[in-house]
Motif scaffolding. Structure first.
Motif, PDB file in Angstrom:
ATOM      1  N   VAL B  52       0.828  -1.423  -0.094  1.00 16.59           N
ATOM      2  CA  VAL B  52      -0.010   0.021   0.040  1.00 16.59           C
ATOM      3  C   VAL B  52       0.793   1.288  -0.028  1.00 16.59           C
ATOM      4  O   VAL B  52       0.803   2.271  -0.642  1.00 16.59           O
ATOM      5  N   PHE B 123       3.583 -10.382   8.483  1.00 18.13           N
ATOM      6  CA  PHE B 123       2.385  -9.766   7.980  1.00 18.13           C
ATOM      7  C   PHE B 123       2.719  -8.854   7.179  1.00 18.13           C
ATOM      8  O   PHE B 123       3.357  -8.105   7.022  1.00 18.13           O
ATOM      9  N   GLY B 124       1.709  -9.031   6.006  1.00 12.92           N
ATOM     10  CA  GLY B 124       1.437  -7.726   5.104  1.00 12.92           C
ATOM     11  C   GLY B 124       2.535  -8.024   3.946  1.00 12.92           C
ATOM     12  O   GLY B 124       2.936  -7.023   3.234  1.00 12.92           O
ATOM     13  N   VAL B 129      -0.586 -10.244  -0.398  1.00 12.42           N
ATOM     14  CA  VAL B 129      -1.763  -9.111  -0.864  1.00 12.42           C
ATOM     15  C   VAL B 129      -2.095  -9.642  -2.197  1.00 12.42           C
ATOM     16  O   VAL B 129      -3.369  -9.790  -2.700  1.00 12.42           O
ATOM     17  N   LEU B 132      -4.275 -12.729  -2.486  1.00 12.71           N
ATOM     18  CA  LEU B 132      -5.582 -12.320  -2.179  1.00 12.71           C
ATOM     19  C   LEU B 132      -6.257 -11.540  -3.185  1.00 12.71           C
ATOM     20  O   LEU B 132      -7.339 -11.842  -3.715  1.00 12.71           O
ATOM     21  N   LEU B 133      -5.457 -10.803  -4.037  1.00 16.12           N
ATOM     22  CA  LEU B 133      -6.182  -9.897  -4.994  1.00 16.12           C
ATOM     23  C   LEU B 133      -6.426 -10.522  -6.179  1.00 16.12           C
ATOM     24  O   LEU B 133      -7.268 -10.415  -6.702  1.00 16.12           O
ATOM     25  N   TYR B 137     -10.604 -11.824  -4.540  1.00 15.38           N
ATOM     26  CA  TYR B 137     -11.137 -10.653  -4.811  1.00 15.38           C
ATOM     27  C   TYR B 137     -10.941 -10.280  -6.402  1.00 15.38           C
ATOM     28  O   TYR B 137     -10.795  -9.344  -6.823  1.00 15.38           O
ATOM     29  N   ALA B 140     -13.744  -8.309  -8.190  1.00 17.54           N
ATOM     30  CA  ALA B 140     -13.792  -6.959  -7.906  1.00 17.54           C
ATOM     31  C   ALA B 140     -12.406  -6.511  -8.734  1.00 17.54           C
ATOM     32  O   ALA B 140     -12.585  -4.983  -9.232  1.00 17.54           O
ATOM     33  N   PHE B 141     -11.515  -7.143  -8.759  1.00 16.50           N
ATOM     34  CA  PHE B 141     -10.164  -6.445  -9.461  1.00 16.50           C
ATOM     35  C   PHE B 141     -10.570  -6.426 -10.904  1.00 16.50           C
ATOM     36  O   PHE B 141     -10.113  -5.102 -11.403  1.00 16.50           O
TER      37      PHE B 141
END
Lengths: 101, 170
Positions: B52, B123-124, B129, B132-133, B137, B140-141
């Motif tokens: 991010v 983590f992270g 990420v 998951l994307l 998801y 949505a992507f």
């Protein structure tokens, strides 16, 4: 002192309130636009903070989507601003009152 | 160390955000906005979100703010007469303060029930990420990619000069 989740939430609320103040007190369309961006960023900070403190990566994925929508919003919004500038030659929000009562 | 970084970043972020909405010249506002966005990227690093933080710097500070600066310079914007009536300014400040007070009360009254920071390694990670994307998801992507395409087409359609009959008119 340990940084707790509430510190991040308080910071995010402060940034959001600053954005609200910018939208409500300024007349320049571009500055209003940037204040909206500020509010989006405050919400993003909340997402990332809660993702870290609950160990759920979905928050970070959501920030990715918010960023994509923000990019689309900026493209369309700036196009509207340029079109407005061509038609009215001003950036003052008061010149756009066609739909205002 | 984390506390010092948090405090420093928070002070800079809030001050530059205040300057964004108070400076009369829009171009100076945009430059202060860059400072705020970089501070937020710093928070994302502190919160174990390197992906991010990277897209914040690349997309927000790199692309969106450059677009805003480009429009300001293209239209040759100077500071305009800001003559919003003082009553409306006070009303705006009051509303913003109410928003701030409401969220502060909500956060402080629930601060006991908020989770404390769990200590975990790894983590992270960007790989997680991305995983998951592209799995949970993915739908949505894809929708977001269509949205971006629509935004680009819409922006071009809106900027196009009106009443130019031939495509090669200008």
């Amino acid at each position: 002192m340990q940084i707790e989740l509430s510190h991040y939430l308080l910071l995010s609320a402060t940034l959001f309130a600053i954005g609200v103040m910018g939208v409500l007190t300024r007349k320049n369309l571009i500055v209003i636009f940037m204040s909206v961006e500020l509010m989006l960023n405050a919400v993003n900070l909340t997402f990332v903070a809660i993702a870290r403190y609950t160990l759920d990566l979905a928050g970070q994925v959501m920030v990715f989507f918010v960023l994509c929508v923000a990019a689309a919003e900026v493209a369309v919004g700036l196009a509207i601003i340029i079109a407005l500038w061509r038609h009215r030659g001003t950036m003052n929000i008061d010149s756009v009152r066609l739909l205002k009562w | 160390m984390e506390t010092i970084l948090f405090a420093a970043l928070a002070i800079v972020a809030i001050l530059s955000a205040l300057l964004v909405i108070t400076t009369p010249a829009p171009i100076v506002s945009a430059l202060y906005m860059v400072v705020t966005l970089f501070c937020l990227a710093g928070f994302y690093v502190l919160l174990a979100a390197p992906f991010v933080a990277a897209i914040q710097v690349i997309v927000y500070a790199g692309a969106i703010l450059v677009l805003v600066l480009f429009v300001i310079m293209l239209l040759n914007l100077r500071k305009i007469e800001e003559k919003l009536a003082i009553t409306w300014q006070v009303a705006g400040i009051v509303v913003a303060t109410l928003v701030l007070a409401a969220s502060f009360i909500a956060i402080m009254s629930n601060s006991g029930t908020l989770p404390s920071k769990p200590d975990v390694e790894h983590f992270g990670k960007v790989a997680d990420v991305g995983n998951l994307l592209f799995t949970k998801y993915l739908y949505a992507f894809e929708v977001v990619s269509v949205l971006l395409l629509l935004a680009v087409v819409g922006a071009v359609a809106m900027i196009r000069k009106p009443d130019s009959g031939e495509p090669n008119a200008d």
